[in-house]
Design an enzyme around this catalytic site. Structure first.
Site, mmCIF file in Angstrom:
data_model
loop_
_atom_site.group_PDB
_atom_site.id
_atom_site.type_symbol
_atom_site.label_atom_id
_atom_site.label_comp_id
_atom_site.label_asym_id
_atom_site.label_seq_id
_atom_site.Cartn_x
_atom_site.Cartn_y
_atom_site.Cartn_z
ATOM 1 N N SER A 114 33.949 51.128 44.326
ATOM 2 C CA SER A 114 33.567 49.715 44.308
ATOM 3 C C SER A 114 33.587 49.057 45.684
ATOM 4 O O SER A 114 32.991 47.997 45.861
ATOM 5 C CB SER A 114 34.494 48.930 43.380
ATOM 6 O OG SER A 114 35.856 49.088 43.756
ATOM 7 N N ASP A 118 39.127 39.128 44.404
ATOM 8 C CA ASP A 118 39.866 39.294 43.153
ATOM 9 C C ASP A 118 41.191 39.965 43.495
ATOM 10 O O ASP A 118 41.585 39.996 44.662
ATOM 11 C CB ASP A 118 39.042 40.064 42.108
ATOM 12 C CG ASP A 118 38.653 41.471 42.568
ATOM 13 O OD1 ASP A 118 39.302 42.003 43.487
ATOM 14 O OD2 ASP A 118 37.691 42.033 42.002
ATOM 15 N N HIS A 142 39.785 43.581 45.384
ATOM 16 C CA HIS A 142 38.707 43.727 46.361
ATOM 17 C C HIS A 142 38.672 42.611 47.400
ATOM 18 O O HIS A 142 38.865 41.435 47.060
ATOM 19 C CB HIS A 142 37.366 43.773 45.628
ATOM 20 C CG HIS A 142 37.293 44.839 44.588
ATOM 21 N ND1 HIS A 142 37.561 44.605 43.245
ATOM 22 C CD2 HIS A 142 37.006 46.168 44.689
ATOM 23 C CE1 HIS A 142 37.433 45.729 42.571
ATOM 24 N NE2 HIS A 142 37.100 46.692 43.409
#
Length: 381
Positions: A59, A350, A353
């Site tokens: 990610s 978040d 990340h």
């Protein structure tokens, strides 16, 4: 509550359709202004010292591939993308650009690294860079397998498929030049530790000590790099693990009320990075094709952001911008939980990340490495 949830889902679906339309329009405008949008452009790219950037990982570098596969590991909904052009949640796990977007823009290749699975991205644009990364993946073949994400093995298959398609378009010889002169960036590993080893069903923890598992991951990283070399990669950038113990979710689970970085997790990241440096950097292909591996330090910059936030304009370093900032990420980070007013003041968007601002500073830290790679390309061409 069920009625409210249904209405919310309908609004979200409508918003995504609008976002997709705007994003496709933006992508089209960027594409038609790029010299690589034609077959001639792809051939021209083969003459440059650094033709593009091909990205593999999780990610941290997935621009939206998971939007096009059946997985719940996604971020193609608000508040993700709130600071991306047109406020589009593209599938990037951040409020805006990723470090790879800043890199290709700096190199004047393109503005954003597209997702390989995005059906609106043309083959010719992929020639100058594309991401095969999939959120939730890792070096361990079992990581993310229950989430139906693209493992590194599948990502490599996607690259080989792309290369075969490009060969049909511009010829095998020109394709080899384009691929040989591109940089390959690998960024993954955190899911292996947080989910596969320390997760709810820690099968690997029953098989390995943590030092043994770190060695296992580096072995798989080496195997993947060697397979990339066989597929034509000459310049490979290996991104080490960041300061994982400073992620808000790690602090929430393992730290004291003072919310300081978790030293035990930082120590694992350092051990992984040290072993990766010993085993991977300087790794050469057995077929003597001039391949070279570079190490991208992401640990030191993140630690500096946390310890010296004022230097970078950060105010919050131990909680994310989304929701409470302590645990929310992925589906739990949504418009219902709220979001901070200015993500630029946060290291994390978040609970896992980084923000676009943090990714920008990570890019800035990579400029000496980029200069070294380009210099070596000029010397060898």
């Amino acid at each position: 509550m069920l009625l409210w949830d249904l209405q919310l889902r309908r609004r979200m679906s409508c918003m995504r359709r609008r976002f997709n339309l705007l994003f496709r329009l933006t992508s089209f405008l960027l594409l038609i202004s790029s010299p690589a949008t034609t077959t001639a452009g792809a051939r021209q790219a083969s003459k440059l010292p650094l033709t593009g950037l091909y990205v593999f990982g999780d990610s941290t570098v997935d621009p939206g591939n998971n939007d096009y596969i059946k997985t719940s590991t996604r971020s193609n909904f608000p508040p993700y993308g709130k600071d991306f052009p047109f406020h589009i949640p593209t599938g990037r796990f951040s409020n805006g650009r990723l470090v790879t977007d800043f890199i290709v823009s700096y190199l004047k290749i393109k503005e954003f690294v597209p997702a390989y699975l995005d059906p609106t991205v043309r083959l010719e644009d992929m020639a100058t860079g594309v991401s095969f990364a999939s959120a939730g993946s890792g070096f361990d073949p079992t990581t993310g397998s229950n989430q139906n994400v693209l493992t590194l093995r599948k990502q490599l298959e996607c690259f080989k498929n792309f290369k075969a398609r490009l060969s049909l378009k511009i010829g095998e010889q020109q394709t080899e030049k384009v691929v040989n002169n591109a940089a390959f960036l690998i960024s993954t590993g955190s899911n292996d530790l947080f989910h596969t080893y320390f997760g709810i069903r820690p099968i690997r923890r029953q098989q390995y000590t943590i030092s043994g598992y770190v060695n296992f991951l580096v072995q798989h990283a080496q195997q993947f790099i060697e397979e990339l070399m066989e597929a034509g990669a000459r310049t490979i950038v290996f991104s080490g693990l960041s300061a994982l113990g400073c992620a808000p979710s790690a602090i929430t689970i393992r730290s004291s009320p003072e919310r300081r970085c978790v030293e035990s997790v930082l120590s694992i990241a350092r051990d992984f990075n040290r072993l990766a440096l010993e085993r991977l950097v300087g790794l050469r292909s057995g077929i003597g094709n001039g391949s070279k591996v570079y190490y991208f330090d992401t640990y030191t910059p993140m630690l500096d952001w946390v310890h010296h936030p004022i230097k970078y304009g950060f105010v919050e370093v131990n909680k994310g911008c989304c929701g409470t900032g302590y645990t929310e990420y992925g589906n739990a980070c949504n418009i219902a939980v709220g979001v901070c007013a200015d993500a630029n003041k946060y290291v994390f968007f978040d609970a896992v990340h980084p923000t676009q601002a943090a990714y920008y500073y990570l890019f800035r830290s990579s400029i000496p490495l980029i200069s070294q790679i380009i210099s070596n390309k000029f010397l060898n061409n």
